[in-house]
Design a protein around this motif. Structure first.
Motif, PDB file in Angstrom:
ATOM      1  N   VAL A 352      -3.156 -43.252  15.867  1.00 24.36           N
ATOM      2  CA  VAL A 352      -3.406 -42.646  16.699  1.00 24.36           C
ATOM      3  C   VAL A 352      -2.559 -43.005  18.575  1.00 24.36           C
ATOM      4  CG1 VAL A 352      -5.568 -41.438  16.583  1.00 24.36           C
ATOM      5  CG2 VAL A 352      -5.510 -43.988  17.324  1.00 24.36           C
ATOM      6  N   THR A 353      -2.500 -42.389  19.592  1.00 23.29           N
ATOM      7  CA  THR A 353      -2.069 -42.907  20.526  1.00 23.29           C
ATOM      8  C   THR A 353      -2.227 -43.061  21.383  1.00 23.29           C
ATOM      9  OG1 THR A 353      -1.706 -40.107  20.361  1.00 23.29           O
ATOM     10  CG2 THR A 353      -0.614 -40.255  22.172  1.00 23.29           C
ATOM     11  N   TYR A 354      -1.914 -44.096  22.120  1.00 25.91           N
ATOM     12  CA  TYR A 354      -1.589 -45.155  23.041  1.00 25.91           C
ATOM     13  C   TYR A 354      -0.384 -44.881  24.188  1.00 25.91           C
ATOM     14  CZ  TYR A 354      -4.327 -48.757  20.746  1.00 25.91           C
ATOM     15  OH  TYR A 354      -5.159 -49.145  19.056  1.00 25.91           O
ATOM     16  N   TRP A 355      -0.926 -46.115  25.530  1.00 27.71           N
ATOM     17  CA  TRP A 355       0.073 -45.401  26.596  1.00 27.71           C
ATOM     18  C   TRP A 355       1.846 -45.365  26.088  1.00 27.71           C
ATOM     19  CZ3 TRP A 355       2.803 -49.569  29.506  1.00 27.71           C
ATOM     20  CH2 TRP A 355       1.690 -50.870  28.863  1.00 27.71           C
ATOM     21  N   ASP A 356       2.177 -46.060  25.466  1.00 28.76           N
ATOM     22  CA  ASP A 356       3.859 -46.331  24.399  1.00 28.76           C
ATOM     23  C   ASP A 356       4.187 -45.356  24.839  1.00 28.76           C
ATOM     24  OD1 ASP A 356       1.240 -48.419  23.797  1.00 28.76           O
ATOM     25  OD2 ASP A 356       2.243 -49.274  21.810  1.00 28.76           O
ATOM     26  N   THR A 357       3.759 -44.232  24.239  1.00 25.23           N
ATOM     27  CA  THR A 357       4.368 -43.297  24.206  1.00 25.23           C
ATOM     28  C   THR A 357       5.285 -42.551  25.486  1.00 25.23           C
ATOM     29  OG1 THR A 357       3.454 -41.965  22.525  1.00 25.23           O
ATOM     30  CG2 THR A 357       4.273 -40.908  23.590  1.00 25.23           C
ATOM     31  N   GLU A 358       4.119 -42.474  26.961  1.00 27.93           N
ATOM     32  CA  GLU A 358       5.017 -42.601  28.014  1.00 27.93           C
ATOM     33  C   GLU A 358       5.504 -43.289  28.608  1.00 27.93           C
ATOM     34  OE1 GLU A 358       1.222 -39.242  27.014  1.00 27.93           O
ATOM     35  OE2 GLU A 358       1.418 -42.044  26.667  1.00 27.93           O
ATOM     36  N   ALA A 359       5.347 -44.773  28.333  1.00 27.03           N
ATOM     37  CA  ALA A 359       5.689 -45.593  29.017  1.00 27.03           C
ATOM     38  C   ALA A 359       7.146 -45.951  28.265  1.00 27.03           C
ATOM     39  CB  ALA A 359       5.232 -47.352  28.696  1.00 27.03           C
ATOM     40  N   TYR A 360       6.980 -45.872  26.960  1.00 25.26           N
ATOM     41  CA  TYR A 360       8.245 -46.348  25.737  1.00 25.26           C
ATOM     42  C   TYR A 360       8.916 -45.078  25.656  1.00 25.26           C
ATOM     43  CZ  TYR A 360       6.882 -50.572  27.921  1.00 25.26           C
ATOM     44  OH  TYR A 360       6.373 -51.826  28.381  1.00 25.26           O
TER      45      TYR A 360
END
Length: 762
Positions: A352-360
């Motif tokens: 599922v989705t973590y803040w990794d998507t937006e930051a990296y």
């Protein structure tokens, strides 16, 4: 670490079978197409160490959270992208003995992932317990050109004597996840059919996603097509068995064509029709034709996103492996989907989705794909705004405050570790920063009016309620948080969290002021709908002006949090090698009391807000924190590589690049068998493009400040920026910039203003 993957610029290769590392290899050789994917499990039976994994994007199950005791606001479930249908399976009997590599003498073995074409190959020769020697050649694809389909070709040759061969090809829906919290089973059977194609229909418990898998087998013996075999069905299972008597040297070839469709994408009454249509599109073509279509589809991807490195095969292989995995995990065609930390390669983190998507990940897609791909990543969060407001409400926040989940698949928080669920609130800041990053890169300011500002207001309302006024400090403080460094829990005034909260409030106020000038009527409608109070803006500004940001004036560094200097500051270099990684050798209590940093924390903020700091400030903080960082998060080395490059620490930048680029290929953290670190793979791209090439966007203009590692002859890449496509090539003593579009562009390259004319004009 492991170092048996052979270095090759376009292929991932293992040249012998290592049973003890099979799960690691299953992760490394995973394939997918954005809609579905799979670990590199064997087609034939295997009784050794293996982790079955076949996944459909967006199809999930809310596995009940497992905790020792409950806390108010705690998520009730941990959402998981679950094992779907085991479609690759082949049960092979040779003179009555099952082909199973765990029971064979392996004479030769090679597994090879062709990243240029998106095809997984495996070949081996083996001697079975009954003395029969066989040779296998297998090919497998998840089609990029038809993303609800996949196929494989499996050729078996008997080498040393005649043999009776039985091959049963099947669909198995009775699959489970290894990490099920209560050994719960996620599926209920709906239907099985064997009239024409093999058909299996099942549905998830609770979430009621219906999946139809439709399989067509084509079998050849000695080059001659065989008629249908013996079919049978059971609950959750359909299979077809074919028999052949092979003379020594003869072969049998099985081709499997499968379509897997779900109610996520089709109405229930159209599910069968969709599966039939998709299956016909691929089954009507030869396998060579399918490989050609797959190669062409990947060529279009590589044309935009490839990075070429001359002089360093290990580095070249690594960057392509990371880019390959990113592109087969997320294609941007569906705004309801996102990028799981393990993609289609394993169960850990639930898919599922973590803040990794937006930051990296966002910067990678911004520069290598059409803007709509990155926009869809933002729309994913916009669509979940109401759920973010609900999540905040569960924790006691009100009046439209939004707290985006640490982990989600449908907008609800579903993380199963309480300290991260409640405390790691900096994820809100990464989502706001992604909006800013997208707009400054694309100049799509319209997104702010129609979607972005509403998200920013919800996030800002959360920060305004999360801080409190300290009478002692006469400043606002933020208590009981966990920053990006998860080796510190429940701390006060984490610098990064406080900093990004201030930035969010300031940016939201700036956007409101812009909208007041550009779209006053639209702004008024939005603020009215959100019941925006007159006192909110002055309060936000007061927080911006009076937030406490801990620092040590003597050292000239920002303090990771209150009390950090109370720790015993022993550099990582002085730790015995045998205690790394710490999380596999030390107790959690010992880790929390230590000075060791899992990943960039203060430096994460310096990376985001680099333009706010002078070089000396960046250098002091880097020199203080880097020696204390163990990089036991996959997200850490790339940030350090980028900052090291800016500071002229070229050897360290290269060292960190290799660490992030070959994190999985060499298994740096001894955890790749759980699945690949997909989101951190975008950091590999960042380390080259933002690190070595120094790409930045400042005042609406692209800037580059380049260097090249000493052992490289050159590196080259493409970037898209506001409708312009650039090709950048940096060598040891020269550089080249090409404009592959039809409009000129002005950039700053190594401090010099360059006007780059379209290539076709020259």
């Amino acid at each position: 670490m492991k170092n048996y993957i052979i270095h090759d610029p376009w292929h991932i290769i293992e040249d012998q079978f290592r049973a003890e590392h099979n799960e690691f290899s299953e992760s490394i050789f995973s394939i997918g197409n954005g809609r579905m994917g799979q670990r590199a499990n064997f087609e034939e039976a295997y009784s050794g160490k293996t982790m079955q994994g076949s996944y459909l994007a967006g199809v999930y199950y809310p596995d009940k959270t497992r905790v020792g005791w409950w806390k108010n606001g705690y998520p009730e479930y941990f959402a998981k992208v679950i094992n779907a249908v085991q479609w690759i399976g082949l049960d092979i009997q040779i003179d009555g003995t099952t082909l199973d590599l765990a029971q064979c003498e392996i004479i030769s073995f090679e597994r090879r992932l062709d990243m240029k074409a998106g095809v997984l190959y495996r070949t081996f020769r083996a001697k079975m317990p009954n003395g029969k020697e066989v040779e296998i050649t297998a090919k497998r694809m998840y089609h990029l050109f038809q993303s609800d389909t996949a196929s494989l070709q499996y050729t078996l040759r008997v080498l040393n004597s005649d043999a009776d061969v039985a091959v049963r090809s099947y669909l198995d829906g009775d699959v489970v996840n290894r990490d099920s919290n209560y050994d719960e089973r996620f599926w209920v059977p709906i239907a099985e059919d064997i009239q024409d194609d093999l058909v299996l229909v099942k549905e998830t418990r609770k979430t009621t996603f219906r999946v139809e898998a439709r399989l067509r087998n084509v079998c050849y013996v000695g080059g001659t097509a065989q008629s249908s075999g013996i079919k049978r069905k059971e609950q959750f299972y359909v299979g077809e068995e074919l028999h052949a008597h092979l003379k020594a040297g003869e072969s049998i070839r099985m081709e499997k064509y499968v379509a897997m469709v779900s109610s996520l994408n089709h109405p229930l009454d159209k599910l069968t029709e969709a599966a039939q249509n998709s299956l016909e599109k691929i089954a009507s073509k030869s396998y060579d034709e399918l490989i050609q279509l797959q190669t062409e589809a990947w060529a279009r991807i590589w044309e935009e996103s490839d990075i070429q490195i001359e002089g360093d095969v290990a580095a070249q292989q690594a960057i392509r492996f990371n880019i390959f995995q990113l592109n087969q995990t997320y294609t941007g065609e569906d705004a309801r989907l996102n990028i799981g930390p393990k993609g289609f390669t394993g169960e850990k983190y639930g898919g599922v989705t973590y803040w990794d998507t937006e930051a990296y990940c966002l910067p990678f897609y911004l520069a290598t794909q059409e803007p709509k791909v990155a926009r869809n990543l933002l729309l994913y969060r916009y669509q979940h705004l109401e759920k973010a407001i609900e999540n905040a409400g569960k924790l006691g926040f009100s009046d439209g405050a939004a707290l985006y989940p640490m982990v989600t698949i449908n907008g609800e928080e579903c993380h199963n570790e309480w300290e991260i669920t409640f405390e790691e609130i900096h994820r809100n800041g990464a989502i706001a920063f992604a909006i800013y990053n997208y707009v400054r890169y694309t100049d799509d300011s319209e997104y702010l009016s129609t979607h972005g500002l509403e998200v920013l207001i919800g996030i800002s309302r959360f920060w305004a309620q999360r801080v409190n006024w300290s009478e002692q400090k006469q400043q606002y403080v933020m208590l009981g948080v966990t920053g990006p460094n998860e080796y510190e829990n429940n701390v006060n005034n984490n610098w990064y969290t406080n900093k990004i909260a201030v930035w969010c409030l300031r940016y939201t106020l700036k956007v409101i002021a812009q909208e007041q000038t550009l779209h006053e009527d639209r702004l008024y409608e939005l603020l009215s709908r959100l019941d925006f109070k007159a006192e909110e803006s002055p309060l936000w500004q007061h927080i911006v002006d009076n937030m406490y940001l801990p620092e040590d004036s003597g050292r000239g560094v920002f303090l990771q949090q209150d009390g950090f200097l109370d720790k015993e500051l022993i550099p990582v270099a002085e730790l015995p090698a045998g205690v790394r990684p710490l999380n596999q050798h030390w107790s959690w209590d010992r880790i929390l009391r230590s000075c060791y940093i899992k990943q960039a924390d203060v430096l994460q903020g310096i990376y985001f807000f680099e333009d706010e700091f002078d070089t000396n400030t960046i250098r002091r903080n880097y020199d203080f924190y880097e020696p204390l960082t163990v990089h036991e998060s996959s997200l850490s080395p790339c940030v350090h590589a980028i900052i090291a490059a800016k500071l002229g620490k070229e050897d360290k930048a290269y060292e960190f690049y290799l660490r992030t680029a070959r994190l999985d290929l060499d298994d740096y953290n001894n955890d790749t068998e759980d699945g690949l670190h997909i989101t951190s793979m975008a950091g590999t791209w960042l380390a080259i493009v933002e690190g070595f090439a120094g790409m930045r966007v400042r005042d609406g203009q692209l800037h580059f400040q380049t260097f090249i590692p000493k052992n490289w002859q050159s590196y080259a890449f493409h970037v898209q920026y506001r409708g312009t496509k650039l090709y950048i090539n940096v060598s040891q003593d020269d550089f080249e910039v090409k404009n592959l579009s039809d409009t000129e562009i002005s950039i700053i390259f190594n401090g010099e203003q360059l006007l780059i004319e379209p290539e076709w004009k020259s």
